[in-house]
Design an enzyme around this catalytic site. Sequence first.
Site, short mmCIF file in Angstrom:
data_model
loop_
_atom_site.label_atom_id
_atom_site.label_comp_id
_atom_site.label_asym_id
_atom_site.label_seq_id
_atom_site.Cartn_x
_atom_site.Cartn_y
_atom_site.Cartn_z
N GLU A 272 21.91 -36.60 10.56
CA GLU A 272 22.87 -35.55 10.91
C GLU A 272 22.46 -34.20 10.33
O GLU A 272 23.20 -33.62 9.54
CB GLU A 272 24.25 -35.89 10.35
CG GLU A 272 24.84 -37.18 10.82
CD GLU A 272 26.05 -37.63 10.00
OE1 GLU A 272 26.77 -38.52 10.46
OE2 GLU A 272 26.26 -37.11 8.89
N GLY A 274 21.96 -30.26 9.94
CA GLY A 274 22.56 -29.03 10.47
C GLY A 274 21.69 -27.84 10.09
O GLY A 274 20.98 -27.26 10.91
N CYS A 341 38.16 -6.08 0.35
CA CYS A 341 38.77 -5.75 -0.94
C CYS A 341 38.73 -6.94 -1.89
O CYS A 341 39.76 -7.56 -2.18
CB CYS A 341 40.20 -5.29 -0.72
SG CYS A 341 40.26 -3.91 0.42
N1 LLP Z 1 26.48 -34.91 7.32
C1 LLP Z 1 27.49 -34.78 6.46
C2 LLP Z 1 28.32 -35.94 6.18
C3 LLP Z 1 27.74 -33.55 5.84
O1 LLP Z 1 28.75 -33.45 4.97
C4 LLP Z 1 26.92 -32.44 6.11
C5 LLP Z 1 27.17 -31.13 5.50
C6 LLP Z 1 25.86 -32.60 7.03
C7 LLP Z 1 25.66 -33.86 7.61
C8 LLP Z 1 24.92 -31.50 7.37
O2 LLP Z 1 24.23 -31.09 6.26
P1 LLP Z 1 22.99 -30.06 6.37
O3 LLP Z 1 21.89 -30.75 7.13
O4 LLP Z 1 23.48 -28.87 7.11
O5 LLP Z 1 22.63 -29.76 4.98
N2 LLP Z 1 28.63 -24.57 3.62
C9 LLP Z 1 27.56 -25.05 2.79
C10 LLP Z 1 27.03 -26.37 3.26
C11 LLP Z 1 28.10 -27.43 3.39
C12 LLP Z 1 27.55 -28.71 3.91
C13 LLP Z 1 28.64 -29.63 4.30
N3 LLP Z 1 28.21 -30.89 4.81
C14 LLP Z 1 26.47 -24.00 2.71
O6 LLP Z 1 26.62 -22.93 3.31
O7 LLP Z 1 25.46 -24.19 2.03
#
Ligand code: LLP
Length: 413
Positions: A272, A274, A341
């Site tokens: 998964e 992102g 702000c």
């Molecule tokens: N699968 C699960 C269960 C997750 O909780 C997440 C991300 C992903 C996949 C995808 O993870 P990635 O490949 O994108 O690292 N807002 C934060 C990141 C939060 C990630 C939340 N979960 C930031 O801007 O660094």
Amino acid sequence: MVFNSSIRVVDTRLMIDDLPVDAIARELETPLYLYSLKRIQENYRRLKAAFESVGARIHYSAKANSNAAILRTLVDEGAGIDAVSGGEIARALHAGAAAQDIVFAGVGKTAAEIASAVERGVGWFNVENELELQYINEAASSIGREKAQVALRFNPEVSANTHPHISTGHGGAKFGLTAGAIGDALEQSERFPCLSVCGIHVHIGSQLADSAATVQALAKTKQLIIPYPEIHTINLGGGFPVAYRHDQPIPSLENLVNRIAPHLHGYQVLLEPGRAIVADAGILVATVLYVKELAGKTFYIVDASMTELIRPALYGAQHEIVPLVQSNDERVLAQVVGPVCESTDVLAIDREMARLQVGDQVAIMTAGAYGMAMASNYNSRARPAEAVVAVAGDSWSLSRRRETIEDLLRLEA
Ligand code: LLP
């Protein structure tokens, strides 16, 4: 300066694929998110190729960026979608994903979201609470759906070496189920005749630079499921890291795959990712509104802020900032801040960067993941437009228009 295969400075101009960013910004105004679909496609293909040997199926994690053009590009490439809300499922379907290719994850799915996902025929449910099993089973039984596929999310109590706010697999985290709870669920799975509890899910965090933690989590997962031959699928989540500086090395995916492959033999593998697909394909373009000196420091007040990109305020993230057109070689130590702000509305602190003037435009780099997806209307700021450069690299289009004041007022009585 080369950021990646799609984004680089040529002479003095920042280019996205074949197009100068300043020309697009002139037409669409700022703040503006701009994405290279070509780079997104390439990132997806690179991950797919790296995990080819373990036959991994990729579900793009829509929470990183759920822009419709991006989802469509990835669905067309054959990606499934990892969705964490009814809203993300709706977006995935709208972008053309087959329900069967959607994974519904999340620590707090409502019973209504679950029922709707079951009705739509969503392929997998990543379960983090025992009660979810009952909800999914009831929903499936009420419409006569047989065998909704379930992966139990394991909290392996392994600390990922990453920012504490994006770490999810340690014992005190709210995510997943303990080994004991998973054992219990598997022992009792005949209580849920409409479920096929055939997967295990483990995701220990995001921006994971240290493959040792991933390997340890996977080894613990294997130990847990070996007595249960009905578990044929391992979902390893996402978390693959990206470089937030153009010269920052990132660990090789191939090494990671080599280390984990022995544990995955005989299992169907789901991923998964992102960030690794969208982060470096996106930039946030902003214009300098004011320049001022305070306490011996130079402040650039730009028209983008924590409402467009909250990562610096929330995680102390450091995104590179480059002018769209480099007009001089002078470097200064600057504070780049937004109009909101809040003292935390800072995009860069004590950053050595090109000297700017009022009206100059800059790109905040590597903003494709968790940028627009986490944007808010705080201070009643309208969220920015999003534009995409087509896969061919030679044309752009508006993907989402800038919000208007009317949009902000629309829902209120
Ligand atoms: N699968 C699960 C269960 C997750 O909780 C997440 C991300 C992903 C996949 C995808 O993870 P990635 O490949 O994108 O690292 N807002 C934060 C990141 C939060 C990630 C939340 N979960 C930031 O801007 O660094």
